[in-house]
Design an enzyme around this catalytic site. Structure first.
Site, PDB file in Angstrom:
ATOM      1  N   HIS A  36       0.801  -1.157   0.135  1.00 56.63           N
ATOM      2  CA  HIS A  36      -0.032  -0.118   0.133  1.00 56.63           C
ATOM      3  C   HIS A  36       0.777   1.261   0.099  1.00 56.63           C
ATOM      4  O   HIS A  36       1.963   1.180  -0.196  1.00 56.63           O
ATOM      5  CB  HIS A  36      -1.038  -0.084   1.264  1.00 56.63           C
ATOM      6  N   GLU A  92      -1.925   0.309   8.047  1.00 54.27           N
ATOM      7  CA  GLU A  92      -1.144  -0.934   7.467  1.00 54.27           C
ATOM      8  C   GLU A  92       0.133  -0.277   6.464  1.00 54.27           C
ATOM      9  O   GLU A  92       1.159  -0.478   6.599  1.00 54.27           O
ATOM     10  CB  GLU A  92      -1.840  -1.658   6.518  1.00 54.27           C
ATOM     11  N   HIS A 139       3.002  -6.767   4.570  1.00 53.60           N
ATOM     12  CA  HIS A 139       1.819  -6.337   4.885  1.00 53.60           C
ATOM     13  C   HIS A 139       1.482  -6.912   6.208  1.00 53.60           C
ATOM     14  O   HIS A 139       2.168  -7.580   6.961  1.00 53.60           O
ATOM     15  CB  HIS A 139       0.750  -7.104   3.814  1.00 53.60           C
ATOM     16  N   GLU A 188       1.931 -11.572   5.693  1.00 53.65           N
ATOM     17  CA  GLU A 188       1.228 -10.814   6.603  1.00 53.65           C
ATOM     18  C   GLU A 188       1.607 -11.037   7.957  1.00 53.65           C
ATOM     19  O   GLU A 188       1.588 -12.003   8.648  1.00 53.65           O
ATOM     20  CB  GLU A 188      -0.132 -11.354   6.452  1.00 53.65           C
TER      21      GLU A 188
HETATM   22 ZN    ZN Z   1      -1.893  -5.345   2.820  1.00 56.04          ZN
END
Ligand code: ZN
Length: 333
Positions: free
Chosen positions: A123, A160, A215, A297
Site C-alpha cells: 500500500h 497498514e 503487509h 502478513e
Molecule cells: Zn496489505
C-alpha cells in the site's frame, strides 16, 4: 543463526597461547626428567615476543574493534532509526526516507555482497487520497484487478501503510548491514501506489535475488498470527509462476521459521492450517513476478492483541529481524 557466524569471528588465540598449550601436551608425554628442560625451551622461545604472561591482555584491543562491526543494533544515520521510530514510527513515515523510490544503496562488505533484495512495502499512506488512481484496473496476468488498495488499519487508526513502511525500512537497514543491495518499491515518496503490476516489475527489472512484500492483515478479531503467502502455479497473459514456485516456497519457509523464532508469534490460527504458509493465485504482485517472491502478513491489525504487537516499535524490529534472517538464510543457501 548461521549468518551471524562470520561476524562473530572469535579472536584467534595468540600464537603464544598455542605454544603454551603445546608445551603442556608435550610435558604430559615425556619423562619427568625432561620437563624442566622443555619448559625452559618453550617458554624461552615464546618470550622472544614479549613473554606469555604479558601477551594475554593485548588481545582485547583488536577484539574491541571487531566487536563494533558485530553490533546487532543498527544505528543508521540516514533512514529512520529503530530506536527513534520505535517511539513514533507514525511520524517517521512522513520524513524523507533518504532515497528515491527504487534507489539502491551501494553494497557494503558482508555475506550478501552482490545480492539484490527488493522490499515491497504494501500500500501507500497516500492511497486514501487517490481512490480514482488506485481503483484503476490493471492486468495481473490471469485477469484484471484494481491497481492498489488502501490497506487496513488498527481500530485506533494505525494504518497498514504506516506499518509496512516502518518494517520495510528496518528490514532494509538489516539487509544492508549484511552487504545486500536493497531497493524499496515505494518509500512514501510518491503520492500513491505503485500499482501491483509495477511492484512486480520493479523486482523483475532489478533482477532481484529475493523479493518480500510486507503487509498486515485486516481479519476478524480473534484471528491472530502471521502467515507467508507463496505464489500458486499461474500461467496466462503475462503471468508464468512455474519457474519461481520452488524458490519462492524455500524463501517463504525460511522467513516463516525465522519469524517465529525472532518474534515469538505463532503462525496464523485462521489461514494455512497452522503452517504459517498460504498459497494464492489472485495476487498480481506474485503472479507477475519472475524472481523469487513472497508476501508476509505480519499479524492481524483488527485483533487487539495482534494490534498491540504491530504498534510496538520493538516488536516491529524483531519482525524485521525475522524476515531479514529468513532472506539471508535463503540467499546463502
Ligand atoms: Zn496489505
Amino acid at each position: 543463526m548461521s549468518y551471524a557466524g562470520p561476524e562473530f569471528e572469535p579472536t584467534p588465540p595468540p600464537s603464544r597461547s598455542r605454544g603454551r598449550t603445546a608445551m603442556v601436551a608435550v610435558a604430559t608425554l615425556v619423562p619427568t626428567a625432561l620437563v624442566a628442560w622443555l619448559i625452559w625451551t618453550v617458554v624461552g622461545s615464546a618470550s622472544d615476543g614479549g613473554g606469555p604472561a604479558r601477551s594475554l591482555p593485548e588481545t582485547h584491543g583488536s577484539a574491541t574493534v571487531s566487536g563494533t562491526e558485530a553490533d546487532p543494533t543498527p544505528t543508521p544515520s540516514r533512514s529512520p532509526g529503530p530506536s527513534k521510530s520505535a517511539k513514533d514510527g507514525d511520524k517517521d513515515d512522513t520524513k524523507p526516507g533518504g532515497s528515491q523510490p527504487s534507489s539502491s544503496a551501494p553494497a557494503a562488505k558482508g555475506p550478501l555482497k552482490g545480492k539484490v533484495v527488493v522490499i515491497d512495502p504494501g500500500h501507500n499512506p497516500g492511497n486514501f487520497q487517490h481512490t480514482t488512481e488506485i481503483n484503476r484496473q490493471v492486468d495481473i496476468g490471469t485477469n484484471r484487478k484494481e491497481c492498489d488498495t488502501t490497506g487496513t488499519s488498527t481500530n485506533a487508526g494505525y494504518t497498514e501503510a504506516q506499518f509496512t513502511l516502518d518494517v520495510s525500512r528496518r528490514l532494509r537497514t538489516l539487509l544492508q548491514q549484511q552487504g545486500a543491495t536493497v531497493t524499496l518499491t515505494q518509500n512514501a515518496d510518491r503520492p500513491w501506489g505503485p500499482c501491483v503490476d509495477e511492484r512486480a516489475r520493479i523486482g523483475n527489472t532489478a533482477k532481484a535475488d529475493a523479493v518480500v512484500s510486507v503487509h498486515a492483515d485486516g481479519s476478524a478479531a480473534g484471528n491472530r498470527g502471521f502467515h507467508v503467502i507463496l505464489p500458486a502455479l499461474v500461467k496466462g497473459g503475462g503471468a508464468d509462476t512455474a519457474p519461481i514456485m520452488a524458490p519462492s516456497r524455500d524463501l517463504g519457509e525460511r522467513i516463516a521459521g525465522n519469524f517465529v523464532r525472532a518474534t515469538g508469534s505463532a503462525p496464523s490460527n485462521y489461514v494455512g492450517d497452522g503452517t504459517g504458509l498460504d498459497v494464492r493465485s489472485d495476487l498480481g504482485g506474485l503472479n507477475l513476478s519472475k524472481v523469487p517472491k513472497v508476501f508476509i502478513e505480519c499479524g492481524n491489525m483488527r485483533d487487539s492483541k495482534d494490534a498491540a504487537l504491530l504498534t510496538d516499535g520493538a516488536w516491529r524490529q524483531r519482525a524485521a529481524q525475522g524476515i531479514s534472517e529468513g532472506i539471508v538464510s535463503f540467499l546463502r543457501g
